[in-house]
Design a protein around this motif. Structure first.
Motif, PDB file in Angstrom:
ATOM      1  N   ARG A   1       0.904  -1.355  -0.037  1.00  0.00           N
ATOM      2  CA  ARG A   1       0.208   0.115   0.266  1.00  0.00           C
ATOM      3  C   ARG A   1       0.576   1.294  -0.315  1.00  0.00           C
ATOM      4  O   ARG A   1       0.194   2.140   0.119  1.00  0.00           O
ATOM      5  N   ILE A   2       1.557   0.887   0.655  1.00  0.00           N
ATOM      6  CA  ILE A   2       2.944   2.364   0.122  1.00  0.00           C
ATOM      7  C   ILE A   2       3.567   2.139  -1.032  1.00  0.00           C
ATOM      8  O   ILE A   2       3.857   0.895  -1.785  1.00  0.00           O
ATOM      9  N   VAL A   3       3.355   3.890  -2.176  1.00  0.00           N
ATOM     10  CA  VAL A   3       3.861   3.118  -3.788  1.00  0.00           C
ATOM     11  C   VAL A   3       4.472   4.538  -3.782  1.00  0.00           C
ATOM     12  O   VAL A   3       4.372   5.732  -3.625  1.00  0.00           O
ATOM     13  N   PHE A   4       5.668   3.618  -4.557  1.00  0.00           N
ATOM     14  CA  PHE A   4       7.005   5.186  -5.072  1.00  0.00           C
ATOM     15  C   PHE A   4       6.646   4.314  -7.033  1.00  0.00           C
ATOM     16  O   PHE A   4       6.839   3.754  -7.369  1.00  0.00           O
TER      17      PHE A   4
ATOM     18  N   VAL B   1       6.280   9.502  -8.490  1.00  0.00           N
ATOM     19  CA  VAL B   1       5.130  10.182  -7.448  1.00  0.00           C
ATOM     20  C   VAL B   1       5.409   9.354  -6.495  1.00  0.00           C
ATOM     21  O   VAL B   1       5.498   8.289  -6.471  1.00  0.00           O
ATOM     22  N   ARG B   2       4.815  10.077  -5.141  1.00  0.00           N
ATOM     23  CA  ARG B   2       4.937   8.783  -4.461  1.00  0.00           C
ATOM     24  C   ARG B   2       3.352   8.780  -4.095  1.00  0.00           C
ATOM     25  O   ARG B   2       2.839   9.853  -3.456  1.00  0.00           O
ATOM     26  N   GLY B   3       2.771   7.974  -2.668  1.00  0.00           N
ATOM     27  CA  GLY B   3       1.907   7.662  -2.167  1.00  0.00           C
ATOM     28  C   GLY B   3       1.370   6.119  -1.011  1.00  0.00           C
ATOM     29  O   GLY B   3       2.641   5.598  -0.947  1.00  0.00           O
ATOM     30  N   PHE B   4       0.527   6.877  -0.139  1.00  0.00           N
ATOM     31  CA  PHE B   4       0.133   5.768   1.018  1.00  0.00           C
ATOM     32  C   PHE B   4      -0.906   6.032   1.280  1.00  0.00           C
ATOM     33  O   PHE B   4      -1.412   6.760   0.789  1.00  0.00           O
ATOM     34  N   ALA B   5      -1.582   4.086   1.297  1.00  0.00           N
ATOM     35  CA  ALA B   5      -3.430   4.284   1.866  1.00  0.00           C
ATOM     36  C   ALA B   5      -2.868   3.929   3.366  1.00  0.00           C
ATOM     37  O   ALA B   5      -2.255   3.160   4.354  1.00  0.00           O
ATOM     38  N   LEU B   6      -4.293   5.243   4.152  1.00  0.00           N
ATOM     39  CA  LEU B   6      -4.624   4.817   5.049  1.00  0.00           C
ATOM     40  C   LEU B   6      -5.992   4.735   5.094  1.00  0.00           C
ATOM     41  O   LEU B   6      -6.881   6.374   4.683  1.00  0.00           O
ATOM     42  N   GLY B   7      -6.609   3.832   6.167  1.00  0.00           N
ATOM     43  CA  GLY B   7      -8.297   3.212   5.437  1.00  0.00           C
ATOM     44  C   GLY B   7      -8.377   3.678   4.283  1.00  0.00           C
ATOM     45  O   GLY B   7      -7.811   3.130   3.396  1.00  0.00           O
ATOM     46  N   GLU B   8      -9.495   4.525   4.216  1.00  0.00           N
ATOM     47  CA  GLU B   8     -10.182   4.328   2.354  1.00  0.00           C
ATOM     48  C   GLU B   8      -9.516   6.014   1.990  1.00  0.00           C
ATOM     49  O   GLU B   8      -9.690   5.895   0.656  1.00  0.00           O
TER      50      GLU B   8
END
Ligand code: SF4
Length: 334
Positions: free
Chosen positions: A223-226, A239-246
């Motif tokens: 769920r952590i994406v670079f 770009v990077r991103g991470f998910a927490l909950g929805e």
């Protein structure tokens, strides 16, 4: 490129030389050698320079300055290390505060030998630098012509050095916009970025149920994406991103300035959203004066929902977007 080749602009920085190499460098400008008659200009502004000429060994004080100047030079650029100190640290190599040659902090393209380096050798080094500059210019042009073959891939820790270099180039325009060179993103070290890859995974692993299986943990870590945009083997966007909950939080959407306004940022935004298929909402943030980012996010369907002071000059603008319902869910809706 022809204009640059016939009139290259140079910025000279003394990293901690004994002054010997600096005097020889300045001798190149005096009437005996007079490189200006050949179109070579010694400028004080890194943003106007094509060639970064460094004398002296690198110490703790000069290392951040070298990095800062280097990242301000527009692409493509070439670095020339003048004298044995700039090449390897020379006689100062063993000093407690010396880290070595210029290539310990930035990539060097041409080494000019000598202690002190003779003006003829320095001029020869600049001529060699022009050949390298032309090669780099051609490579960038080839990349610009191959943008339709850009690959959008997951990045891993081994990509950290390239992403860090890109990040510093990409945020240069933001630093200029806010008149603030102290943006943390501009001073991030390789170790810190590598830790970002590690810590992100650690954080997600901590969030994961400790009783879960290894597969569960892996799933969480996914769920952590670079992401990286790659053309001809070079990273030109990330770009990077991470998910927490929805919610998926998207961060540091960067594109090399040479390749901006060609749809790379828009595609990266789309790809990072697709990387979080379970997210119902996306959240991004940018500086209040970053009109290009705000425009791009607005075009991607994001709306401002909050602002918050970050530094005396910068306010964070937070934007959000709900995921469009899947076609199956909208079936029957008029
Ligand atoms: S290479 Fe020699 S002349 Fe040049 S900075 Fe080092 S000690 Fe001085």
């Amino acid at each position: 490129m022809r204009g640059i080749k016939e009139s290259p602009w140079i910025i000279h920085y003394d990293a901690s030389s004994c002054n010997g190499c600096d005097i020889e460098t300045l001798a190149c400008l005096t009437p005996l050698y007079d490189v200006e008659r050949l179109g070579v200009i010694n400028t004080g502004n890194p943003k106007h320079a094509d060639i970064f000429l460094v004398t002296g060994a690198v110490n703790q004080q000069s290392a951040p300055v070298i990095r800062n100047i280097y990242h301000q030079l527009p692409e493509p650029k070439v670095v020339v290390a003048v004298g044995i100190c700039a090449a390897s640290g020379g006689i100062f190599r063993e000093c407690y505060n010396v880290s070595g040659g210029v290539d310990t902090v930035i990539p060097v393209d041409v080494y000019v030998p000598g202690c002190a380096a003779r003006p003829e050798a320095i001029i020869d080094g600049v001529v060699k630098a022009l050949t390298v500059l032309e090669q780099k210019h051609r490579a960038m042009k080839a990349m610009a012509n191959s943008l339709d073959q850009t690959l959008y891939l997951r990045a891993d820790k081994s990509d950290a050095p390239e992403i860090l270099a890109l990040q510093k180039i990409a945020y240069q325009s933001e630093a200029e916009l806010y008149g603030d060179d102290s943006l943390p993103v501009m001073h991030q070290t390789l170790q810190e970025l590598e830790n970002d890859f590690e810590r992100a995974f650690e954080r997600v692993a901590a969030l994961a149920d400790s009783q879960g299986t290894a597969a569960d943990h892996r799933q969480e870590a996914d769920r952590i994406v670079f992401l990286k945009a790659v053309v001809n083997g070079k990273i030109i966007g990330s770009v990077r991103g991470f998910a927490l909950g929805e919610t998926a939080y998207l961060r540091r959407l960067i594109v090399h300035p040479y390749f901006r306004r060609r749809g790379i940022g828009r595609r990266l935004l789309k790809e990072i959203e697709n990387a979080f298929p379970d997210a119902r909402r996306f959240e991004a943030k940018t500086g209040h004066q970053s009109k290009r980012n705000l425009y791009q996010l607005a075009k991607g369907g994001y709306e401002v929902f909050r602002t918050e002071p970050f530094t005396p000059n910068i306010n964070w603008v937070y934007l959000q977007k709900d995921r469009s319902p899947a076609p199956a869910e909208t079936k029957g809706v008029k």
